[in-house]
Motif scaffolding. Sequence first.
Motif, PDB file in Angstrom:
ATOM      1  N   PRO A  68     -13.229   7.687  -4.386  1.00  0.00           N
ATOM      2  CA  PRO A  68     -13.960   6.940  -3.369  1.00  0.00           C
ATOM      3  C   PRO A  68     -13.050   5.407  -3.092  1.00  0.00           C
ATOM      4  CG  PRO A  68     -15.248   6.714  -5.441  1.00  0.00           C
ATOM      5  CD  PRO A  68     -14.231   7.699  -5.520  1.00  0.00           C
ATOM      6  N   LYS A  69     -12.308   5.066  -3.794  1.00  0.00           N
ATOM      7  CA  LYS A  69     -11.439   4.003  -3.353  1.00  0.00           C
ATOM      8  C   LYS A  69     -10.299   4.269  -2.678  1.00  0.00           C
ATOM      9  CE  LYS A  69     -12.872   1.307  -7.402  1.00  0.00           C
ATOM     10  NZ  LYS A  69     -11.992   0.542  -8.827  1.00  0.00           N
ATOM     11  N   ILE A  70     -10.047   5.655  -2.484  1.00  0.00           N
ATOM     12  CA  ILE A  70      -8.850   5.749  -1.750  1.00  0.00           C
ATOM     13  C   ILE A  70      -8.954   6.126  -0.217  1.00  0.00           C
ATOM     14  CG2 ILE A  70      -6.995   7.674  -1.248  1.00  0.00           C
ATOM     15  CD1 ILE A  70      -7.104   8.064  -4.290  1.00  0.00           C
ATOM     16  N   THR A  71      -8.134   5.493   0.576  1.00  0.00           N
ATOM     17  CA  THR A  71      -8.536   5.782   2.270  1.00  0.00           C
ATOM     18  C   THR A  71      -7.713   6.887   2.599  1.00  0.00           C
ATOM     19  OG1 THR A  71      -8.614   3.359   2.369  1.00  0.00           O
ATOM     20  CG2 THR A  71      -8.439   4.329   4.363  1.00  0.00           C
ATOM     21  N   ALA A  72      -8.549   7.735   3.290  1.00  0.00           N
ATOM     22  CA  ALA A  72      -7.842   9.003   3.927  1.00  0.00           C
ATOM     23  C   ALA A  72      -8.331   8.853   5.453  1.00  0.00           C
ATOM     24  CB  ALA A  72      -8.267  10.099   3.132  1.00  0.00           C
TER      25      ALA A  72
ATOM     26  N   MET B  74       0.941  -1.424   0.095  1.00  0.00           N
ATOM     27  CA  MET B  74      -0.038   0.078   0.059  1.00  0.00           C
ATOM     28  C   MET B  74       0.798   1.282  -0.002  1.00  0.00           C
ATOM     29  SD  MET B  74      -3.179  -0.968   0.257  1.00  0.00           S
ATOM     30  CE  MET B  74      -4.387   0.360   0.990  1.00  0.00           C
ATOM     31  N   ALA B  75       0.569   1.967  -0.881  1.00  0.00           N
ATOM     32  CA  ALA B  75       1.359   3.351  -1.058  1.00  0.00           C
ATOM     33  C   ALA B  75       0.579   4.347  -0.274  1.00  0.00           C
ATOM     34  CB  ALA B  75       1.423   3.945  -2.408  1.00  0.00           C
ATOM     35  N   SER B  76       1.368   5.260   0.575  1.00  0.00           N
ATOM     36  CA  SER B  76       0.650   6.384   1.181  1.00  0.00           C
ATOM     37  C   SER B  76       1.629   7.454   1.477  1.00  0.00           C
ATOM     38  CB  SER B  76       0.581   5.789   2.691  1.00  0.00           C
ATOM     39  OG  SER B  76       1.742   5.812   3.498  1.00  0.00           O
ATOM     40  N   PHE B  77       0.994   8.798   1.766  1.00  0.00           N
ATOM     41  CA  PHE B  77       1.779  10.074   2.006  1.00  0.00           C
ATOM     42  C   PHE B  77       0.844  10.598   3.155  1.00  0.00           C
ATOM     43  CE2 PHE B  77      -1.376  11.269  -1.353  1.00  0.00           C
ATOM     44  CZ  PHE B  77      -1.578  12.576  -0.963  1.00  0.00           C
ATOM     45  N   ASP B  78       1.403  11.677   3.756  1.00  0.00           N
ATOM     46  CA  ASP B  78       0.824  12.553   4.823  1.00  0.00           C
ATOM     47  C   ASP B  78       0.756  13.912   3.966  1.00  0.00           C
ATOM     48  OD1 ASP B  78       0.938  10.405   6.581  1.00  0.00           O
ATOM     49  OD2 ASP B  78       2.789  11.044   7.434  1.00  0.00           O
ATOM     50  N   ILE B  79      -0.603  14.579   4.602  1.00  0.00           N
ATOM     51  CA  ILE B  79      -1.008  16.032   4.214  1.00  0.00           C
ATOM     52  C   ILE B  79      -0.676  16.801   5.717  1.00  0.00           C
ATOM     53  CG2 ILE B  79      -2.586  17.634   3.424  1.00  0.00           C
ATOM     54  CD1 ILE B  79      -4.027  15.153   1.967  1.00  0.00           C
ATOM     55  N   VAL B  80       0.325  17.694   5.773  1.00  0.00           N
ATOM     56  CA  VAL B  80       0.656  18.540   6.635  1.00  0.00           C
ATOM     57  C   VAL B  80       0.507  19.924   6.319  1.00  0.00           C
ATOM     58  CG1 VAL B  80       1.830  16.743   7.776  1.00  0.00           C
ATOM     59  CG2 VAL B  80       2.943  18.439   6.439  1.00  0.00           C
ATOM     60  N   SER B  81       0.454  20.736   7.258  1.00  0.00           N
ATOM     61  CA  SER B  81       0.553  22.277   7.093  1.00  0.00           C
ATOM     62  C   SER B  81       1.709  22.716   8.239  1.00  0.00           C
ATOM     63  CB  SER B  81      -0.832  22.892   7.396  1.00  0.00           C
ATOM     64  OG  SER B  81      -0.838  24.321   7.080  1.00  0.00           O
TER      65      SER B  81
ATOM     66  N   THR C 176      -3.964   6.499   1.934  1.00  0.00           N
ATOM     67  CA  THR C 176      -3.338   5.461   1.372  1.00  0.00           C
ATOM     68  C   THR C 176      -4.303   4.979   0.238  1.00  0.00           C
ATOM     69  OG1 THR C 176      -4.786   4.087   2.800  1.00  0.00           O
ATOM     70  CG2 THR C 176      -2.510   4.689   3.696  1.00  0.00           C
ATOM     71  N   SER C 177      -3.408   4.361  -0.714  1.00  0.00           N
ATOM     72  CA  SER C 177      -3.907   3.641  -1.956  1.00  0.00           C
ATOM     73  C   SER C 177      -3.392   2.582  -2.280  1.00  0.00           C
ATOM     74  CB  SER C 177      -4.169   4.599  -3.115  1.00  0.00           C
ATOM     75  OG  SER C 177      -4.510   4.047  -4.129  1.00  0.00           O
ATOM     76  N   LYS C 178      -3.645   1.887  -3.229  1.00  0.00           N
ATOM     77  CA  LYS C 178      -2.813   0.508  -3.866  1.00  0.00           C
ATOM     78  C   LYS C 178      -1.897   1.191  -5.093  1.00  0.00           C
ATOM     79  CE  LYS C 178      -6.256  -3.236  -2.763  1.00  0.00           C
ATOM     80  NZ  LYS C 178      -6.973  -3.974  -3.455  1.00  0.00           N
ATOM     81  N   LYS C 179      -2.394   2.305  -5.615  1.00  0.00           N
ATOM     82  CA  LYS C 179      -1.545   2.848  -6.600  1.00  0.00           C
ATOM     83  C   LYS C 179      -1.156   3.980  -6.379  1.00  0.00           C
ATOM     84  CE  LYS C 179      -4.614   0.843 -10.208  1.00  0.00           C
ATOM     85  NZ  LYS C 179      -5.510   0.860 -11.140  1.00  0.00           N
ATOM     86  N   ILE C 180       0.096   4.524  -7.028  1.00  0.00           N
ATOM     87  CA  ILE C 180       0.787   5.498  -6.421  1.00  0.00           C
ATOM     88  C   ILE C 180       0.186   6.598  -7.410  1.00  0.00           C
ATOM     89  CG2 ILE C 180       3.003   7.052  -6.882  1.00  0.00           C
ATOM     90  CD1 ILE C 180       4.592   4.679  -5.675  1.00  0.00           C
TER      91      ILE C 180
ATOM     92  N   GLN D  66      -1.156  10.348  -6.686  1.00  0.00           N
ATOM     93  CA  GLN D  66      -0.377  11.856  -7.295  1.00  0.00           C
ATOM     94  C   GLN D  66      -1.884  12.386  -7.856  1.00  0.00           C
ATOM     95  OE1 GLN D  66       2.279   9.833 -10.181  1.00  0.00           O
ATOM     96  NE2 GLN D  66       3.727  10.063  -8.797  1.00  0.00           N
ATOM     97  N   ALA D  67      -2.771  11.829  -8.298  1.00  0.00           N
ATOM     98  CA  ALA D  67      -4.139  12.521  -8.499  1.00  0.00           C
ATOM     99  C   ALA D  67      -4.554  13.255  -7.398  1.00  0.00           C
ATOM    100  CB  ALA D  67      -4.855  11.430  -9.221  1.00  0.00           C
ATOM    101  N   VAL D  68      -4.668  12.631  -6.156  1.00  0.00           N
ATOM    102  CA  VAL D  68      -5.120  13.328  -4.926  1.00  0.00           C
ATOM    103  C   VAL D  68      -4.455  14.628  -4.787  1.00  0.00           C
ATOM    104  CG1 VAL D  68      -5.395  13.131  -2.503  1.00  0.00           C
ATOM    105  CG2 VAL D  68      -6.151  11.214  -3.997  1.00  0.00           C
ATOM    106  N   ILE D  69      -2.895  14.607  -5.049  1.00  0.00           N
ATOM    107  CA  ILE D  69      -2.106  15.713  -4.765  1.00  0.00           C
ATOM    108  C   ILE D  69      -2.356  16.738  -5.664  1.00  0.00           C
ATOM    109  CG2 ILE D  69       0.236  16.630  -4.802  1.00  0.00           C
ATOM    110  CD1 ILE D  69       1.259  13.782  -3.628  1.00  0.00           C
ATOM    111  N   ALA D  70      -2.590  16.406  -6.985  1.00  0.00           N
ATOM    112  CA  ALA D  70      -3.042  17.266  -7.897  1.00  0.00           C
ATOM    113  C   ALA D  70      -4.247  18.074  -7.762  1.00  0.00           C
ATOM    114  CB  ALA D  70      -3.151  16.560  -9.340  1.00  0.00           C
ATOM    115  N   MET D  71      -5.307  17.352  -7.363  1.00  0.00           N
ATOM    116  CA  MET D  71      -6.596  17.668  -6.904  1.00  0.00           C
ATOM    117  C   MET D  71      -6.640  18.685  -5.807  1.00  0.00           C
ATOM    118  SD  MET D  71      -9.662  17.130  -4.714  1.00  0.00           S
ATOM    119  CE  MET D  71      -8.969  15.710  -3.892  1.00  0.00           C
TER     120      MET D  71
END
Length: 163
Positions: A119-123, A1-8, A133-137, A141-146
């Motif tokens: 809807p398939k991405i877990t946050a 599972m690929a993941s990243f964190d959103i921070v400020s 987190t998601s199965k695909k990177i 990257q689409a979430v980051i762009a959005m």
Amino acid sequence: MASFDIVSKVDMQTLDNAINVAIKEIANRYDLRNSKTSVDLNKKDLNVRIETDNDMSLKSVEDILLARMVKQGVDGRSLDFSAEPQPSGNRLRRELKVRQGLDKDQQRKILKLIKDSFPKITAQAMDDQVRVTSKKIDDLQAVIAMLRRSELDVSLQFVNMKS
């Protein structure tokens, strides 16, 4: 599972450099030369204090400060301009809070944006950040762009990318 964190988060050293450059510019500006203007960064309380003579000088100092922050790479949305200037004798004082971390309302907005668009991405919200987190990177990257395109009133950084 690929993941990243959103921070400020704001790099305090970069913010301090931007404020020091702004102070030098204020000292050299002709319209602010004889005003007793001061700009101070309190790293412990995370606020910037501006003191000046009048409302017009205050607006000029805020514009200079924002311009220097942007040139140093600090997002202007990391300062909270919601507090009104306080009169202090014959001077004006304004306290600007430095925004660190995501509060619950901002986390809810980000979670809702992600759930509505992907809807398939877990946050999930964790402390003052959001983990995605998601199965695909490619989905991440689409979430980051959005989120970069969205009109949020907070600066976001995307850290801790794992695949």
